[in-house]
Motif scaffolding. Structure first.
Motif, PDB file in Angstrom:
ATOM      1  N   UNK A 342       4.958 -16.860  -6.126  1.00  0.00           N
ATOM      2  CA  UNK A 342       4.115 -16.316  -5.049  1.00  0.00           C
ATOM      3  C   UNK A 342       4.465 -14.849  -4.782  1.00  0.00           C
ATOM      4  N   UNK A 343       5.753 -14.554  -4.824  1.00  0.00           N
ATOM      5  CA  UNK A 343       6.186 -13.168  -4.566  1.00  0.00           C
ATOM      6  C   UNK A 343       5.651 -12.226  -5.651  1.00  0.00           C
ATOM      7  N   UNK A 344       5.531 -12.748  -6.880  1.00  0.00           N
ATOM      8  CA  UNK A 344       5.046 -11.900  -7.978  1.00  0.00           C
ATOM      9  C   UNK A 344       3.549 -11.604  -7.853  1.00  0.00           C
ATOM     10  N   UNK A 345       2.892 -12.225  -6.885  1.00  0.00           N
ATOM     11  CA  UNK A 345       1.479 -11.926  -6.639  1.00  0.00           C
ATOM     12  C   UNK A 345       1.273 -10.923  -5.522  1.00  0.00           C
ATOM     13  N   UNK A 346       2.358 -10.458  -4.920  1.00  0.00           N
ATOM     14  CA  UNK A 346       2.229  -9.642  -3.700  1.00  0.00           C
ATOM     15  C   UNK A 346       1.662  -8.248  -3.982  1.00  0.00           C
ATOM     16  N   UNK A 347       0.653  -7.905  -3.211  1.00  0.00           N
ATOM     17  CA  UNK A 347       0.005  -6.593  -3.296  1.00  0.00           C
ATOM     18  C   UNK A 347       0.091  -5.949  -1.923  1.00  0.00           C
ATOM     19  N   UNK A 348       0.516  -4.692  -1.888  1.00  0.00           N
ATOM     20  CA  UNK A 348       0.597  -3.997  -0.598  1.00  0.00           C
ATOM     21  C   UNK A 348      -0.528  -2.976  -0.485  1.00  0.00           C
ATOM     22  N   UNK A 349      -1.332  -3.141   0.565  1.00  0.00           N
ATOM     23  CA  UNK A 349      -2.375  -2.163   0.887  1.00  0.00           C
ATOM     24  C   UNK A 349      -1.889  -1.445   2.141  1.00  0.00           C
ATOM     25  N   UNK A 350      -1.664  -0.150   2.053  1.00  0.00           N
ATOM     26  CA  UNK A 350      -1.199   0.548   3.253  1.00  0.00           C
ATOM     27  C   UNK A 350      -2.158   1.679   3.609  1.00  0.00           C
ATOM     28  N   UNK A 351      -2.714   1.541   4.822  1.00  0.00           N
ATOM     29  CA  UNK A 351      -3.739   2.448   5.324  1.00  0.00           C
ATOM     30  C   UNK A 351      -3.080   3.624   6.039  1.00  0.00           C
ATOM     31  N   UNK A 352      -3.848   4.685   6.207  1.00  0.00           N
ATOM     32  CA  UNK A 352      -3.306   5.851   6.892  1.00  0.00           C
ATOM     33  C   UNK A 352      -4.383   6.596   7.656  1.00  0.00           C
ATOM     34  N   UNK A 353      -3.978   7.760   8.114  1.00  0.00           N
ATOM     35  CA  UNK A 353      -4.840   8.624   8.930  1.00  0.00           C
ATOM     36  C   UNK A 353      -6.204   8.854   8.268  1.00  0.00           C
ATOM     37  N   UNK A 354      -6.192   9.009   6.922  1.00  0.00           N
ATOM     38  CA  UNK A 354      -7.426   9.367   6.218  1.00  0.00           C
ATOM     39  C   UNK A 354      -8.301   8.153   5.916  1.00  0.00           C
ATOM     40  N   UNK A 355      -7.813   6.949   6.151  1.00  0.00           N
ATOM     41  CA  UNK A 355      -8.584   5.742   5.815  1.00  0.00           C
ATOM     42  C   UNK A 355      -9.762   5.591   6.778  1.00  0.00           C
ATOM     43  N   UNK A 356     -10.936   5.296   6.217  1.00  0.00           N
ATOM     44  CA  UNK A 356     -12.138   5.177   7.057  1.00  0.00           C
ATOM     45  C   UNK A 356     -12.679   3.743   7.006  1.00  0.00           C
ATOM     46  N   UNK A 357     -13.562   3.442   7.967  1.00  0.00           N
ATOM     47  CA  UNK A 357     -14.225   2.139   7.987  1.00  0.00           C
ATOM     48  C   UNK A 357     -15.033   1.949   6.704  1.00  0.00           C
ATOM     49  N   UNK A 358     -15.580   3.047   6.188  1.00  0.00           N
ATOM     50  CA  UNK A 358     -16.368   2.958   4.933  1.00  0.00           C
ATOM     51  C   UNK A 358     -15.493   2.536   3.766  1.00  0.00           C
ATOM     52  N   UNK A 359     -14.259   3.035   3.728  1.00  0.00           N
ATOM     53  CA  UNK A 359     -13.335   2.636   2.651  1.00  0.00           C
ATOM     54  C   UNK A 359     -13.165   1.116   2.660  1.00  0.00           C
ATOM     55  N   UNK A 360     -12.953   0.586   3.853  1.00  0.00           N
ATOM     56  CA  UNK A 360     -12.677  -0.844   3.974  1.00  0.00           C
ATOM     57  C   UNK A 360     -13.945  -1.647   3.650  1.00  0.00           C
ATOM     58  N   UNK A 361     -15.105  -1.157   4.129  1.00  0.00           N
ATOM     59  CA  UNK A 361     -16.373  -1.840   3.825  1.00  0.00           C
ATOM     60  C   UNK A 361     -16.612  -1.887   2.311  1.00  0.00           C
ATOM     61  N   UNK A 362     -16.325  -0.774   1.653  1.00  0.00           N
ATOM     62  CA  UNK A 362     -16.525  -0.709   0.204  1.00  0.00           C
ATOM     63  C   UNK A 362     -15.618  -1.721  -0.500  1.00  0.00           C
TER      64      UNK A 362
END
Ligand code: PMP
Length: 383
Positions: A342-362
Motif C-alpha cells: 500500500x505504501x508503494x502506491x502513495x502519491x503526494x499532491x501538494x498545492x500552493x499559492x499558484x494552484x487554482x480551482x481550474x487546475x483541480x477541475x481539470x
C-alpha cells in the motif's frame, strides 16, 4: 502544466527574483569589508535580517542564515547537543517521521555511539504523545520534532513536546520547514529553543534557510568563522538572503491563503474519491497543513499513477520521493503501520499559492478517465 509538488519546492515569487537580481547587480560587496562596498552589503544584510526576524516573530540576533533546512537541522542537533556537557544527559529524541536527511543524521549519531530514540506515530500519522512522554527523561539533552510532515502534511503537537522537553531540562528543536508559509508562525510564541526553515519552500530561492536560535541558548558552531555572530562561518550569501527576505515579506495573509488552499485540497480528495473506486487518503482525519494530499489509487503503484499524471501535464511525486527508483516504501508510512504494497502506491499532491480551482477541475475531469480502466482491470483480475 499543473504543478502539484509544492512540498518539494515552490516557484519563486516575482519580488524574489527582482530582489536577488538587484542585490547581485548593485550590492556585491563582502559584508565583512570595511570599505564603502562592504558597508553597503552590511546594511543590506542587516535590513534583510530585520525583515526575516519581523515576519518570523524573533529578534534579528536570533536569526542564523544557513544553506537551507538540512544544514539548519544539522547545526541545531550537533550544535545544541555538543553544548550540553553533563555526562548523564546525552540522549537525543527524534520523531520517527522526520525528514529523510534528518533521520540520516540521527543514524550517523547512533553509529558514533550517541544514545538516540524515536517517538512513534499513530496510524493516522499524528505523533504518539505517550511514546514522547515515556522517552523524554532526565538523560535527554535534546528533542527534535518537525512542525508539519513533508509527506502527509500532518501537524505535530510541538507545543506539548516542547513542554515535555523543557520539563525534563532538555532543549527543543523544531523543523518548521513545511509549516512556515503554509500556516501562521511565530517563533517567540512557539517557545522552542531552535527552529529550522528553508526559503525555497515558501517561494524563495534554494540554498538558503535559517536556524532561529532563542537568545541565550548555547550552541557550538559547526562551521567556524566570524560571520553570523560566530555561529556559522562563511561569507553571507547576500543575494539569496535578500530573496529569502522578499519571499517572507511577500507571504501576505497566510491564514486566508490556507483556507482557500484547504478548500481546493478537499475538493480534490472528495472529487477523486467520487470518481474512482479505492482512493485512500492517508491521514485524512488528522490535522494537516492546507495543501498536502497524500493518497493511493487502490492497488496502483505510484509510478503508474504519476506517469498518467505526467501525460496530463500534472507534476506530483511519490511518497518515496527521496529514494526515487521507488522500491523502498516511505519511512513515514512504514512508521504509521501501512503495509509495504500500500505504501508503494502513495502519491503526494501538494498545492500552493499558484494552484487554482481550474487546475483541480481539470485534474478531476481528466485523471479518472486514465485511471478508471486500470483500476477496473485490477478489479476484474481479483474477481
Ligand atoms: N525538513 C523538511 C521537513 C523538508 O521538507 C525539507 C525539504 N524537503 C528539508 C528539511 C530540507 O530542506 P532544504 O532543501 O532547505 O535542505
Amino acid at each position: 502544466m499543473i504543478y502539484l509538488d509544492h512540498n518539494a519546492t515552490t516557484p519563486p515569487a516575482p519580488g524574489v527574483v527582482q530582489a536577488m537580481l538587484a542585490t547581485m547587480t548593485d550590492v556585491w560587496g563582502n559584508a565583512s569589508s570595511q570599505h564603502a562596498q562592504g558597508q553597503q552589503a552590511k546594511r543590506a544584510l542587516a535590513a534583510a535580517r530585520a525583515t526575516v526576524a519581523r515576519v518570523l516573530g524573533c529578534k534579528p540576533s536570533e536569526v542564523i542564515f544557513t544553506s537551507g533546512a538540512t544544514e539548519a537541522n544539522h547545526l541545531a542537533v550537533l550544535g545544541l547537543h555538543s553544548a550540553v556537557k553533563e555526562a548523564g544527559r546525552q540522549r537525543i529524541v527524534f520523531s520517527a517521521v522526520e525528514h529523510a536527511g534528518h533521520l540520516a543524521l540521527a543514524r550517523a549519531l547512533m553509529a558514533q555511539g550517541v544514545p538516540v530514540d524515536f517517538i512513534g506515530v499513530h496510524a493516522d500519522g499524528t505523533l504518539d504523545l505517550d511514546s514522547a512522554a515515556g522517552l523524554i527523561g532526565p538523560d535527554v539533552a535534546l528533542v527534535s520534532v518537525m512542525a508539519a510532515n513533508n509527506e502527509t502534511g500532518v501537524l505535530m503537537p510541538v507545543d506539548e513536546v516542547r513542554a515535555l522537553a523543557h520539563a525534563a531540562g532538555a532543549r527543543m528543536h523544531v523543523d518548521a520547514t513545511q509549516l512556515v508559509g503554509k500556516a501562521p508562525f511565530d517563533f517567540a510564541r512557539l517557545g522552542a529553543d531552535a527552529v529550522s526553515l528553508s526559503a525555497h519552500k515558501l517561494r524563495g530561492p534554494k540554498g538558503i534557510g535559517a536556524l532561529l536560535l532563542r537568545q541565550g541558548v548555547a550552541l557550538t558552531p559547526q562551521v567556524q568563522g566570524s560571520q553570523e555572530r560566530r555561529r556559522r562561518g562563511g561569507t553571507e550569501n547576500l543575494p539569496a538572503i535578500a530573496g529569502f527576505a522578499a519571499a517572507l515579506e511577500d507571504l501576505g495573509d497566510v491564514a486566508a491563503a490556507a483556507v482557500r488552499i484547504a478548500q481546493l485540497r478537499d475538493a480534490l480528495e472528495q472529487g477523486l474519491q467520487r470518481a474512482l473506486p479505492g482512493v485512500h487518503v492517508f491521514s485524512a482525519q488528522a490535522p494537516r497543513v492546507a495543501g498536502t494530499s497524500y493518497l493511493r489509487f487502490g492497488p496502483l503503484a505510484a509510478e503508474v499513477a504519476l506517469q498518467r499524471m505526467a501525460q496530463l501535464g500534472v507534476s506530483a511525486s511519490s511518497g518515496a520521493a527521496c529514494s526515487s527508483g521507488g522500491s523502498e516504501p516511505s519511512h513515514v508510512l512504514t512508521a504509521m503501520g501501512v503495509p509495504r504494497d500500500e505504501a508503494l502506491g502513495a502519491v503526494r499532491l501538494s498545492l500552493g499559492e499558484a494552484t487554482t480551482a481550474r487546475d483541480i477541475e481539470y485534474l478531476l475531469a481528466a485523471l479518472p478517465l486514465l485511471l478508471a480502466p486500470l483500476l477496473d482491470n485490477y478489479a476484474a483480475q481479483a474477481a
